[in-house]
Design a protein around this motif. Structure first.
Motif, PDB file in Angstrom:
ATOM      1  N   CYS A  10       0.872  -1.181   0.000  1.00 23.45           N
ATOM      2  CA  CYS A  10       0.000   0.000   0.000  1.00 23.45           C
ATOM      3  C   CYS A  10       0.905   1.225   0.000  1.00 23.45           C
ATOM      4  CB  CYS A  10      -0.913  -0.028   1.214  1.00 23.45           C
ATOM      5  SG  CYS A  10      -1.971   1.424   1.376  1.00 23.45           S
ATOM      6  N   TRP A  11       0.675   2.133  -0.946  1.00 20.88           N
ATOM      7  CA  TRP A  11       1.581   3.264  -1.115  1.00 20.88           C
ATOM      8  C   TRP A  11       1.720   4.075   0.168  1.00 20.88           C
ATOM      9  CZ3 TRP A  11       0.697   8.548  -0.726  1.00 20.88           C
ATOM     10  CH2 TRP A  11       1.765   9.356  -1.126  1.00 20.88           C
ATOM     11  N   TRP A  12       0.602   4.427   0.784  1.00 20.24           N
ATOM     12  CA  TRP A  12       0.685   5.288   1.965  1.00 20.24           C
ATOM     13  C   TRP A  12       1.311   4.545   3.145  1.00 20.24           C
ATOM     14  CZ3 TRP A  12      -1.458   4.088   6.637  1.00 20.24           C
ATOM     15  CH2 TRP A  12      -2.449   3.108   6.657  1.00 20.24           C
ATOM     16  N   LEU A  13       1.083   3.218   3.226  1.00 18.70           N
ATOM     17  CA  LEU A  13       1.672   2.444   4.322  1.00 18.70           C
ATOM     18  C   LEU A  13       3.182   2.294   4.138  1.00 18.70           C
ATOM     19  CD1 LEU A  13       1.007   0.929   6.916  1.00 18.70           C
ATOM     20  CD2 LEU A  13       0.644  -1.137   5.541  1.00 18.70           C
ATOM     21  N   MET A  14       3.623   2.112   2.902  1.00 17.28           N
ATOM     22  CA  MET A  14       5.050   2.004   2.640  1.00 17.28           C
ATOM     23  C   MET A  14       5.752   3.339   2.872  1.00 17.28           C
ATOM     24  SD  MET A  14       5.056  -0.457  -0.729  1.00 17.28           S
ATOM     25  CE  MET A  14       6.792  -0.836  -0.590  1.00 17.28           C
ATOM     26  N   THR A  15       5.080   4.428   2.529  1.00 15.39           N
ATOM     27  CA  THR A  15       5.649   5.752   2.781  1.00 15.39           C
ATOM     28  C   THR A  15       5.726   6.035   4.273  1.00 15.39           C
ATOM     29  OG1 THR A  15       4.675   6.529   0.696  1.00 15.39           O
ATOM     30  CG2 THR A  15       5.436   8.200   2.247  1.00 15.39           C
ATOM     31  N   THR A  16       4.663   5.649   4.978  1.00 15.72           N
ATOM     32  CA  THR A  16       4.670   5.805   6.441  1.00 15.72           C
ATOM     33  C   THR A  16       5.769   4.969   7.081  1.00 15.72           C
ATOM     34  OG1 THR A  16       2.266   6.178   6.419  1.00 15.72           O
ATOM     35  CG2 THR A  16       3.268   5.587   8.530  1.00 15.72           C
ATOM     36  N   SER A  17       5.973   3.762   6.549  1.00 17.58           N
ATOM     37  CA  SER A  17       7.037   2.895   7.049  1.00 17.58           C
ATOM     38  C   SER A  17       8.405   3.545   6.880  1.00 17.58           C
ATOM     39  CB  SER A  17       6.999   1.552   6.314  1.00 17.58           C
ATOM     40  OG  SER A  17       8.083   0.735   6.691  1.00 17.58           O
ATOM     41  N   ALA A  18       8.623   4.198   5.736  1.00 16.81           N
ATOM     42  CA  ALA A  18       9.893   4.882   5.501  1.00 16.81           C
ATOM     43  C   ALA A  18      10.100   6.020   6.494  1.00 16.81           C
ATOM     44  CB  ALA A  18       9.940   5.420   4.070  1.00 16.81           C
ATOM     45  N   LEU A  19       9.023   6.758   6.794  1.00 22.82           N
ATOM     46  CA  LEU A  19       9.116   7.843   7.778  1.00 22.82           C
ATOM     47  C   LEU A  19       9.412   7.296   9.169  1.00 22.82           C
ATOM     48  CD1 LEU A  19       6.137  10.117   6.667  1.00 22.82           C
ATOM     49  CD2 LEU A  19       8.575  10.672   6.523  1.00 22.82           C
ATOM     50  N   ILE A  20       8.772   6.193   9.530  1.00 22.96           N
ATOM     51  CA  ILE A  20       8.976   5.599  10.849  1.00 22.96           C
ATOM     52  C   ILE A  20      10.391   5.065  10.989  1.00 22.96           C
ATOM     53  CG2 ILE A  20       8.280   3.685  12.352  1.00 22.96           C
ATOM     54  CD1 ILE A  20       5.440   4.033  11.353  1.00 22.96           C
ATOM     55  N   ASN A  21      10.909   4.443   9.924  1.00 20.07           N
ATOM     56  CA  ASN A  21      12.264   3.898   9.975  1.00 20.07           C
ATOM     57  C   ASN A  21      13.306   4.972  10.268  1.00 20.07           C
ATOM     58  OD1 ASN A  21      11.780   1.156   9.553  1.00 20.07           O
ATOM     59  ND2 ASN A  21      11.744   1.383   7.330  1.00 20.07           N
ATOM     60  N   SER A  22      13.037   6.177   9.801  1.00 23.76           N
ATOM     61  CA  SER A  22      13.974   7.287  10.045  1.00 23.76           C
ATOM     62  C   SER A  22      13.579   8.123  11.250  1.00 23.76           C
ATOM     63  CB  SER A  22      14.044   8.186   8.800  1.00 23.76           C
ATOM     64  OG  SER A  22      14.465   7.460   7.671  1.00 23.76           O
TER      65      SER A  22
END
Length: 314
Positions: free
Chosen positions: A264-276
């Protein structure tokens, strides 16, 4: 360009700037203290290493995500995708391991001389270098297959078995292989999170007992807001709770992708933000509490000669 893409691009760009500046300032802070002979060499070495790792985590995912959000096409080749994702996965693992190493070293440092950890006090600093090398080796081995699975988006043939990151893709293997890899990553994360939590509880309990001992000796009650032990405890709890929160959410999202094979685009983007998230917040947490904790150490040194001198390293 959609307004949502612009918002995420600005958020990623803001995270990169704030995170890199914060980690640079933390690196400069402890390097200058080391050059002037202040503070402890061992903790300074771990923290300087942590700032470099945090910067790698932020840059390796933040820059590609920002460029993808601005709809820049074909900015990463197949080799570039492999390098970026491999560096990010290894750096993420090293960020967890280095924070874990810092927490364990602090717990050994402030442990009472009569505890079972007392024998490690004089030797702990000798194992920092080998521990870092071991962590690097283990994380490289753990993520050695990442370059095999990752390719650039334009060379991906089987779109039904891929995870699309917008600028690169990751080929999904059979469920057994993906489950095994997910299990290894999860075990690593859970062990580190558990060890950090345990050492933090250990340190907080020592600080709590020391506060009551000091009050008993001086027959006075220290106001909670001015107690150096309370402020040192708060610094530990803030850092650990931030760390556990970000990496727990990150691990849950990763498990979701690995188990359900749904992107899911928004979930993958959120995951990238959380990782950093933690690498960005970490330097500001450490810098904001550094003065309070250092003051606590100086108070402990004056009140209790059996309390370790290196306690200022928290």
């Amino acid at each position: 360009m959609a307004s949502t893409d612009v918002k995420f691009a600005v958020i990623f760009l803001f995270q990169i700037v704030v995170g890199i500046l914060g980690n640079f300032w933390l690196f400069h802070h402890f390097t200058s203290h080391y050059l002037r002979g202040y503070g402890a060499k061992s903790t300074g070495l771990i923290l300087r290493h942590l700032t470099l790792i945090n910067s790698l985590v932020i840059l390796s995912r933040g820059i590609p995500e920002t460029m993808a959000a601005f709809e820049l096409k074909s900015f990463l080749s197949d080799f570039g995708c492999k390098v970026v994702f491999f560096v990010h996965r290894v750096a993420r693992g090293m960020s967890i391991d280095t924070t874990c190493l810092l927490s364990v070293f602090q717990a050994i440092t402030i442990s009472p001389w009569g505890s079972r950890w007392a024998m490690l006090k004089g030797k702990a600093s000798q194992y920092i270098g080998p521990s870092n090398i071991l962590c690097w080796t283990l994380n490289i081995i753990l993520h050695i297959m990442v370059p095999v699975y990752v390719t650039d988006k334009w060379n991906s043939r089987n779109t039904s078995r891929t995870m699309d990151f917008g600028y690169c893709t990751s080929k999904l293997q059979d469920k057994h292989t993906d489950f095994l890899y997910m299990l290894l990553i999860s075990v690593h994360d859970v062990l580190c999170l558990g060890l950090i939590t345990w050492t933090s509880v250990f340190m907080v309990s020592i600080l709590h007992r020391h506060r009551h001992q000091v009050q008993y000796i001086h027959r006075t009650k220290v106001p909670p807001t001015s107690s150096p032990e309370i402020r040192a405890t708060q610094s530990i709890l803030v850092l650990v709770s931030t760390f556990v929160s970000f990496y727990t959410f990150s691990s849950i999202i990763y498990i979701y992708f690995s188990v359900f094979y749904k992107t899911c685009w928004w979930l993958m983007t959120t995951s990238a933000l959380i990782n950093s998230g933690f690498p960005t917040a970490c330097p500001f947490i450490l810098l904001s509490h550094n003065h309070c904790v250092s003051r606590f150490f100086s108070v402990c040194m004056g009140r209790n000669t059996h309390f370790p001198r290196l306690i200022r390293e928290i």
